[in-house]
Design a protein around this motif. Structure first.
Motif, PDB file in Angstrom:
ATOM      1  N   ALA A  11       4.871  -6.577-110.536  1.00  0.00           N
ATOM      2  CA  ALA A  11       4.613  -7.864-109.885  1.00  0.00           C
ATOM      3  C   ALA A  11       4.547  -7.738-108.365  1.00  0.00           C
ATOM      4  CB  ALA A  11       5.685  -8.878-110.282  1.00  0.00           C
ATOM      5  N   ARG A  12       5.113  -6.684-107.817  1.00  0.00           N
ATOM      6  CA  ARG A  12       5.086  -6.482-106.364  1.00  0.00           C
ATOM      7  C   ARG A  12       3.799  -5.832-105.868  1.00  0.00           C
ATOM      8  NH1 ARG A  12      10.395  -4.123-103.596  1.00  0.00           N
ATOM      9  NH2 ARG A  12       9.224  -4.810-101.772  1.00  0.00           N
ATOM     10  N   LEU A  13       3.027  -5.245-106.779  1.00  0.00           N
ATOM     11  CA  LEU A  13       1.816  -4.533-106.359  1.00  0.00           C
ATOM     12  C   LEU A  13       0.848  -5.452-105.636  1.00  0.00           C
ATOM     13  CD1 LEU A  13       0.977  -2.360-109.482  1.00  0.00           C
ATOM     14  CD2 LEU A  13       2.011  -1.604-107.345  1.00  0.00           C
ATOM     15  N   ASP A  14       0.259  -4.941-104.588  1.00  0.00           N
ATOM     16  CA  ASP A  14      -0.798  -5.623-103.856  1.00  0.00           C
ATOM     17  C   ASP A  14      -2.112  -5.012-104.328  1.00  0.00           C
ATOM     18  OD1 ASP A  14      -2.720  -6.440-102.016  1.00  0.00           O
ATOM     19  OD2 ASP A  14      -1.378  -6.244-100.288  1.00  0.00           O
ATOM     20  N   GLY A  15      -2.723  -5.643-105.330  1.00  0.00           N
ATOM     21  CA  GLY A  15      -3.929  -5.091-105.952  1.00  0.00           C
ATOM     22  C   GLY A  15      -5.063  -4.845-104.972  1.00  0.00           C
ATOM     23  N   ALA A  16      -5.221  -5.719-104.005  1.00  0.00           N
ATOM     24  CA  ALA A  16      -6.283  -5.534-103.004  1.00  0.00           C
ATOM     25  C   ALA A  16      -5.996  -4.298-102.150  1.00  0.00           C
ATOM     26  CB  ALA A  16      -6.408  -6.783-102.130  1.00  0.00           C
ATOM     27  N   TRP A  17      -4.731  -4.112-101.765  1.00  0.00           N
ATOM     28  CA  TRP A  17      -4.355  -2.940-100.964  1.00  0.00           C
ATOM     29  C   TRP A  17      -4.573  -1.656-101.776  1.00  0.00           C
ATOM     30  CZ3 TRP A  17      -1.034   1.119-101.489  1.00  0.00           C
ATOM     31  CH2 TRP A  17      -0.806   1.894-100.350  1.00  0.00           C
ATOM     32  N   VAL A  18      -4.116  -1.656-103.034  1.00  0.00           N
ATOM     33  CA  VAL A  18      -4.274  -0.482-103.896  1.00  0.00           C
ATOM     34  C   VAL A  18      -5.753  -0.123-104.001  1.00  0.00           C
ATOM     35  CG1 VAL A  18      -4.057   0.378-106.268  1.00  0.00           C
ATOM     36  CG2 VAL A  18      -2.140  -0.847-105.204  1.00  0.00           C
ATOM     37  N   HIS A  19      -6.581  -1.103-104.291  1.00  0.00           N
ATOM     38  CA  HIS A  19      -8.011  -0.844-104.432  1.00  0.00           C
ATOM     39  C   HIS A  19      -8.604  -0.309-103.128  1.00  0.00           C
ATOM     40  CE1 HIS A  19     -12.301  -2.057-104.178  1.00  0.00           C
ATOM     41  NE2 HIS A  19     -12.308  -1.281-105.247  1.00  0.00           N
ATOM     42  N   ARG A  20      -8.283  -0.933-102.013  1.00  0.00           N
ATOM     43  CA  ARG A  20      -8.827  -0.495-100.726  1.00  0.00           C
ATOM     44  C   ARG A  20      -8.412   0.936-100.407  1.00  0.00           C
ATOM     45  NH1 ARG A  20      -6.213  -3.257 -97.920  1.00  0.00           N
ATOM     46  NH2 ARG A  20      -5.275  -2.301 -96.143  1.00  0.00           N
ATOM     47  N   MET A  21      -7.131   1.247-100.589  1.00  0.00           N
ATOM     48  CA  MET A  21      -6.662   2.604-100.283  1.00  0.00           C
ATOM     49  C   MET A  21      -7.388   3.632-101.136  1.00  0.00           C
ATOM     50  SD  MET A  21      -4.427   2.861 -97.867  1.00  0.00           S
ATOM     51  CE  MET A  21      -5.103   1.499 -96.944  1.00  0.00           C
ATOM     52  N   GLN A  37     -10.173  -0.488-111.190  1.00  0.00           N
ATOM     53  CA  GLN A  37      -8.817  -0.169-110.741  1.00  0.00           C
ATOM     54  C   GLN A  37      -7.793  -1.108-111.368  1.00  0.00           C
ATOM     55  OE1 GLN A  37      -7.959   2.558-108.771  1.00  0.00           O
ATOM     56  NE2 GLN A  37      -5.988   2.024-109.676  1.00  0.00           N
ATOM     57  N   ASP A  38      -8.102  -2.393-111.418  1.00  0.00           N
ATOM     58  CA  ASP A  38      -7.176  -3.349-112.034  1.00  0.00           C
ATOM     59  C   ASP A  38      -6.948  -3.015-113.510  1.00  0.00           C
ATOM     60  OD1 ASP A  38      -6.906  -4.709-109.627  1.00  0.00           O
ATOM     61  OD2 ASP A  38      -8.224  -6.373-110.210  1.00  0.00           O
ATOM     62  N   ALA A  39      -8.011  -2.606-114.213  1.00  0.00           N
ATOM     63  CA  ALA A  39      -7.869  -2.230-115.625  1.00  0.00           C
ATOM     64  C   ALA A  39      -7.012  -0.982-115.769  1.00  0.00           C
ATOM     65  CB  ALA A  39      -9.248  -2.012-116.254  1.00  0.00           C
ATOM     66  N   ALA A  40      -7.207  -0.002-114.888  1.00  0.00           N
ATOM     67  CA  ALA A  40      -6.389   1.217-114.927  1.00  0.00           C
ATOM     68  C   ALA A  40      -4.927   0.881-114.668  1.00  0.00           C
ATOM     69  CB  ALA A  40      -6.897   2.230-113.898  1.00  0.00           C
ATOM     70  N   ASN A  41      -4.675   0.021-113.698  1.00  0.00           N
ATOM     71  CA  ASN A  41      -3.295  -0.377-113.398  1.00  0.00           C
ATOM     72  C   ASN A  41      -2.664  -1.090-114.584  1.00  0.00           C
ATOM     73  OD1 ASN A  41      -3.839   0.641-110.874  1.00  0.00           O
ATOM     74  ND2 ASN A  41      -3.834  -1.345-109.837  1.00  0.00           N
ATOM     75  N   ALA A  42      -3.427  -1.962-115.239  1.00  0.00           N
ATOM     76  CA  ALA A  42      -2.894  -2.729-116.366  1.00  0.00           C
ATOM     77  C   ALA A  42      -2.481  -1.826-117.525  1.00  0.00           C
ATOM     78  CB  ALA A  42      -3.921  -3.758-116.834  1.00  0.00           C
TER      79      ALA A  42
END
Length: 136
Positions: A11-21, A37-42
């Motif tokens: 719940a703490r993940l910043d999906g936009a930051w993860v994707h950008r990095m 990326q969101d699907a991989a994280n899920a």
């Protein structure tokens, strides 16, 4: 150096930051779509390091939760590298791997062998035992 905190709370993940990095600063995921990326994280156990509320590192562990894991998408904010954040991230992940009792956890890196070796990873030997099927 900031006051850094490791967390496995998705719940703490910043999906936009993860994707950008990953899509802009990694050699392995350059150009990856946000949806992919969101699907991989899920489908993974995700981890982060935070400076307050700001995310500064990310990794995900693809695992069955019992016997095997694959550590992937490990990245530290380029502006924060050299501050021990990668070591904190890996220490937290290794603790989770040990808690789960995973027999084998693999990863692939082109440039961080020394960092991973400090946390127990070794080159695969003999390499002929491992096979891979890639997408063509």
């Amino acid at each position: 150096m900031g006051e850094y905190e490791f967390s496995g709370d998705a719940a703490r993940l910043d999906g936009a930051w993860v994707h950008r990095m990953l899509s802009e600063h990694s050699y392995w995921a350059r150009g990856r779509s946000r949806e992919l990326q969101d699907a991989a994280n899920a489908g993974s156990r995700c981890f982060g390091v935070y400076d307050g509320e700001r995310q500064v590192a990310f990794a995900r562990l693809v695992t069955d939760g019992a016997t095997f894991g694959w550590l992937a998408d490990v990245i530290v904010d380029p502006d924060r590298r050299g501050e021990g954040i990668g070591k904190l991230l890996l220490s937290g992940i290794v603790a989770e791997i040990d808690r789960l009792g995973l027999k084998r956890t693999v990863l692939k890196t082109d440039d961080a062998h020394t960092l991973y070796a400090r946390h127990g990873w070794e080159p695969v030997t003999p390499p002929g035992d491992w096979l891979v099927r890639g997408r063509r």
